[in-house]
Design a protein around this motif. Structure first.
Motif, PDB file in Angstrom:
ATOM      1  N   SER A  11       0.822  -1.209   0.000  1.00 21.34           N
ATOM      2  CA  SER A  11       0.000   0.000   0.000  1.00 21.34           C
ATOM      3  C   SER A  11       0.855   1.256   0.000  1.00 21.34           C
ATOM      4  CB  SER A  11      -0.909   0.000   1.234  1.00 21.34           C
ATOM      5  OG  SER A  11      -0.121   0.107   2.415  1.00 21.34           O
ATOM      6  N   ASP A  12       0.204   2.402  -0.259  1.00 26.91           N
ATOM      7  CA  ASP A  12       0.915   3.684  -0.263  1.00 26.91           C
ATOM      8  C   ASP A  12       1.493   4.001   1.112  1.00 26.91           C
ATOM      9  OD1 ASP A  12       0.262   3.972  -2.910  1.00 26.91           O
ATOM     10  OD2 ASP A  12      -1.506   5.230  -2.528  1.00 26.91           O
ATOM     11  N   GLU A  13       0.791   3.612   2.182  1.00 25.48           N
ATOM     12  CA  GLU A  13       1.296   3.877   3.532  1.00 25.48           C
ATOM     13  C   GLU A  13       2.621   3.157   3.765  1.00 25.48           C
ATOM     14  OE1 GLU A  13      -3.177   4.209   3.707  1.00 25.48           O
ATOM     15  OE2 GLU A  13      -1.721   2.825   2.837  1.00 25.48           O
ATOM     16  N   CYS A  16       5.470   4.799   1.713  1.00 26.18           N
ATOM     17  CA  CYS A  16       6.020   6.017   2.329  1.00 26.18           C
ATOM     18  C   CYS A  16       7.045   5.684   3.401  1.00 26.18           C
ATOM     19  CB  CYS A  16       4.890   6.857   2.922  1.00 26.18           C
ATOM     20  SG  CYS A  16       3.833   7.629   1.674  1.00 26.18           S
ATOM     21  N   MET A  17       6.835   4.575   4.092  1.00 25.07           N
ATOM     22  CA  MET A  17       7.790   4.170   5.120  1.00 25.07           C
ATOM     23  C   MET A  17       9.014   3.489   4.526  1.00 25.07           C
ATOM     24  SD  MET A  17       5.570   2.704   8.286  1.00 25.07           S
ATOM     25  CE  MET A  17       4.413   3.719   9.208  1.00 25.07           C
ATOM     26  N   LEU A  65       8.427   8.956  12.697  1.00 24.63           N
ATOM     27  CA  LEU A  65       9.858   8.721  12.876  1.00 24.63           C
ATOM     28  C   LEU A  65      10.583   8.307  11.598  1.00 24.63           C
ATOM     29  CD1 LEU A  65      11.685   8.851  15.408  1.00 24.63           C
ATOM     30  CD2 LEU A  65       9.246   9.021  15.885  1.00 24.63           C
ATOM     31  N   MET A  66       9.849   8.020  10.535  1.00 21.91           N
ATOM     32  CA  MET A  66      10.505   7.517   9.329  1.00 21.91           C
ATOM     33  C   MET A  66      11.566   8.465   8.765  1.00 21.91           C
ATOM     34  SD  MET A  66       9.953   4.450   8.695  1.00 21.91           S
ATOM     35  CE  MET A  66       9.682   4.099  10.439  1.00 21.91           C
ATOM     36  N   PRO A  67      11.312   9.785   8.668  1.00 20.25           N
ATOM     37  CA  PRO A  67      12.377  10.664   8.144  1.00 20.25           C
ATOM     38  C   PRO A  67      13.666  10.574   8.968  1.00 20.25           C
ATOM     39  CG  PRO A  67      10.280  11.807   8.127  1.00 20.25           C
ATOM     40  CD  PRO A  67      10.055  10.532   8.878  1.00 20.25           C
ATOM     41  N   LYS A  68      13.538  10.466  10.287  1.00 21.28           N
ATOM     42  CA  LYS A  68      14.736  10.359  11.116  1.00 21.28           C
ATOM     43  C   LYS A  68      15.415   9.004  10.926  1.00 21.28           C
ATOM     44  CE  LYS A  68      15.000  12.304  15.129  1.00 21.28           C
ATOM     45  NZ  LYS A  68      14.828  12.747  16.540  1.00 21.28           N
ATOM     46  N   GLY A 164       5.014  -0.449  11.483  1.00 20.40           N
ATOM     47  CA  GLY A 164       6.157   0.229  10.888  1.00 20.40           C
ATOM     48  C   GLY A 164       6.470  -0.351   9.523  1.00 20.40           C
ATOM     49  N   ILE A 165       7.733  -0.290   9.135  1.00 25.50           N
ATOM     50  CA  ILE A 165       8.125  -0.828   7.840  1.00 25.50           C
ATOM     51  C   ILE A 165       7.891  -2.338   7.781  1.00 25.50           C
ATOM     52  CG2 ILE A 165      10.068  -1.189   6.266  1.00 25.50           C
ATOM     53  CD1 ILE A 165      11.299   1.357   7.283  1.00 25.50           C
TER      54      ILE A 165
END
Length: 578
Positions: A11-13, A16-17, A65-68, A164-165
């Motif tokens: 999925s798109d969610e 993004c992760m 938290l994904m960007p970090k 999460g991922i």
């Protein structure tokens, strides 16, 4: 073959992760002067966001938290293979092969090794088996105490929560193609494995490594592996509507590993791809979305053998699409508890590199080929299902009893004495073709379990009896028995026909019940049948004990065989009718 080369199976969610497309622009450095990861800097970087190992992680927390996390992944130092530091995994040869592979191959193998190795820490520290699921493993106090909260937190963000991922599950359940895996992921896994090894070096810790057996020769012998041809496999992948262009390239990579004799890499790629293929077939048949969604992985391998579609409760149409032979083959190779369970063991890092050899790789690839081509002429019967194992148990019991019957005794003895007092039970023979493993009536699994235990106990009792008789016969022929021992042996021989006849009766009983089960659509009076089998089980277990060389007490068995055994059968004859 489909032309949708950009198709994603998540999925798109999740996209993004998973996709490392951005990171914050701070100047923080995560690398020590010696080129290793600076864990103090990492701890400081995530200090305000840290969630302890025993607390749940929500989707909102993970998403935020994904960007970090991506920033850390992109700034991680490039890990290098260090045998001394990685030796704690007990998988140096597998790591070596993984590092020679692509990003997806390396990620699959390193994530499995990491899970296996972390489990070894828990097993060593606690003395008990670690949790089976990685997410539960990462929430144990043991790992947090050894590795620290920061490392556990990062592993949970990456691998250990469906919010999460969930990188390990995405990869091993076939949702990822080669183009989906950024090289930062396998690099970070190697960084973690190295960091744990450094902790052990500093603390002088020793980890005990669990072993795992892999028994598969029985099915290899009847599969006809000599029929497998790599070139035919390549041909079948073209123009298949369940395989996209990206997946086609993934399959080509898998076959290339096979040609290079890198069987571990080959299997690590083939099994997830087979799962995705089955998932797509199943989803089309039931008009169900096959893509991975947050906390909603549909794992086809765990449900493909169920009679009903778990989503609708209707008949599982996979049974109409594939022949019973193909389904029994897939069941034996991938799902049978008593089988090789290659998919589970490989994905959890339990297998050594020499356990995944050419015959195993050929068997898995041949299975993939048969399923992709939906080969209708392939013939196979399960050898690892409890029903198939019971048939083998009954054959073994029969053979042992026949060995007793052909013994040459020093005195005249008739093992075929009158059976007028023995309740009639039909003597039937369940063939391979009569053994059914799908669409079974409710309660059969429990009944088969009792029959197996009875058959095993009867086999042991018969073996003990045969061993005792051979020993006494040989001793008597050598004139090694004194007068008292000779009289004792003669008294035993007087009881022998009754005991042998009772054993034959029990064998006929369980054979007849098994035959009826294979012919039945439902089981009547299951609880009454189980009570009766509990009595038979107790009888056979006592027989094995009484006939053991250390015990050698025949009289109680003789008395039970003469009266109680047959009385119980007569009382339960109505349960034994098909």
């Amino acid at each position: 073959m489909q032309s949708e080369s950009s198709e994603k199976f998540f999925s798109d969610e999740i996209a993004c992760m998973l996709l490392v497309v951005s990171c914050d622009q701070n100047d923080i450095v995560f690398t020590e002067p010696n080129g290793t990861l600076d864990w103090k800097a990492v701890e400081q970087y995530f200090a305000d966001d840290l969630v302890t190992h025993d607390q749940p992680l929500s989707y909102e927390q993970c998403s935020r938290l994904m960007p970090k996390l991506h920033a850390l992944l992109k700034r991680c130092p490039t890990a290098s293979y260090q045998a001394k530091t990685l030796n704690w995994t007990n998988r140096l040869d597998v790591i070596n092969e993984a590092l020679r592979g692509t990003s997806l191959t390396c990620s699959l193998m390193l994530s499995a090794i990491l899970e296996y190795s972390l489990g070894n820490i828990v097993a060593t520290k606690t003395g008990s088996a670690p949790p089976h699921l990685l997410r539960d493993l990462l929430m144990t106090d043991t790992l947090a105490n050894v590795l620290g909260e920061t490392m556990i937190y990062l592993l949970r963000l990456l691998l250990g929560t469906p919010n999460g991922i969930n990188f390990r599950n995405l990869a091993w359940h076939g949702f990822l193609s080669e183009t989906d895996v950024d090289p930062v992921y396998p690099n970070f896994l190697l960084v973690i494995l190295t960091a744990v090894g450094q902790i052990f070096e500093k603390q002088n810790l020793t980890i005990e490594c669990r072993s795992c057996t892999l028994q598969a020769q029985l099915m290899f012998d009847i599969m006809g592996l000599q029929k497998f041809n790599v070139n035919l496999f390549k041909t079948c992948l073209n123009d298949n509507r369940h395989i996209s262009e990206t997946q086609f390239q993934d399959w080509m990579q898998t076959l290339e590993y096979y040609n290079r004799n890198q069987y571990y890499s080959c299997m690590s790629r083939a099994l997830p791809q087979l799962e995705m293929y089955l998932r797509r077939v199943y989803s089309e048949l039931h008009q169900k979305d096959f893509r991975a969604k947050l906390d909603e992985y549909y794992i086809i391998m765990d449900t493909v053998f169920e009679e009903h579609n778990s989503c609708t409760g209707n008949r599982n149409l996979i049974f109409d699409h594939y022949s019973t032979s193909l389904l029994e083959l897939a069941y034996d190779l991938l799902a049978a508890i008593n089988g090789p369970r290659i998919r589970d063991k490989l994905s959890h890092g339990e297998l050594q590199i020499d356990q995944v050899n050419e015959p195993m790789a050929k068997a898995v690839l041949y299975t993939c080929y048969l399923i992709i081509t939906n080969e209708a002429n392939f013939a196979y019967k399960s050898v690892y299902h409890p029903n198939a194992i019971l048939r083998t148990n009954l054959k073994d019991c029969k053979n042992t009893l026949e060995q007793i019957a052909i013994l040459q005794f020093p005195v005249n003895i008739d093992l075929c004495e009158s059976s007028d007092d023995v309740p009639f039970v039909p003597q039937v023979y369940v063939t391979d073709n009569n053994v059914r493993i799908f669409h079974r009536p409710e309660g059969e699994e429990v009944v088969i379990g009792f029959l197996q235990r009875i058959a095993i106990a009867l086999q042991l009792a018969a073996e003990n009896l045969h061993q005792a008789l051979v020993f006494k016969i040989n001793a008597m022929e050598r004139r090694e028995l004194r007068s008292r021992a000779r009289n004792s042996f003669c008294n035993m021989l007087k009881m022998l026909p009754t005991i042998c006849r009772a054993f034959e009766h029990v064998l006929n009983l369980i054979g007849w019940i098994f035959y009826c089960l294979m012919e039945a659509d439902e089981i009547r009076d299951v609880q009454k049948l189980i009570r009766f089998m509990k009595f038979i089980l107790k009888y056979t277990e006592n027989a094995a004990i009484n006939l053991d060389a250390k015990t050698n007490i025949w009289l109680p068995l003789y008395e039970t065989s003469r009266r109680e055994l047959y009385d119980k059968t007569r009382q339960n004859l109505t349960l034994l009718l098909c």
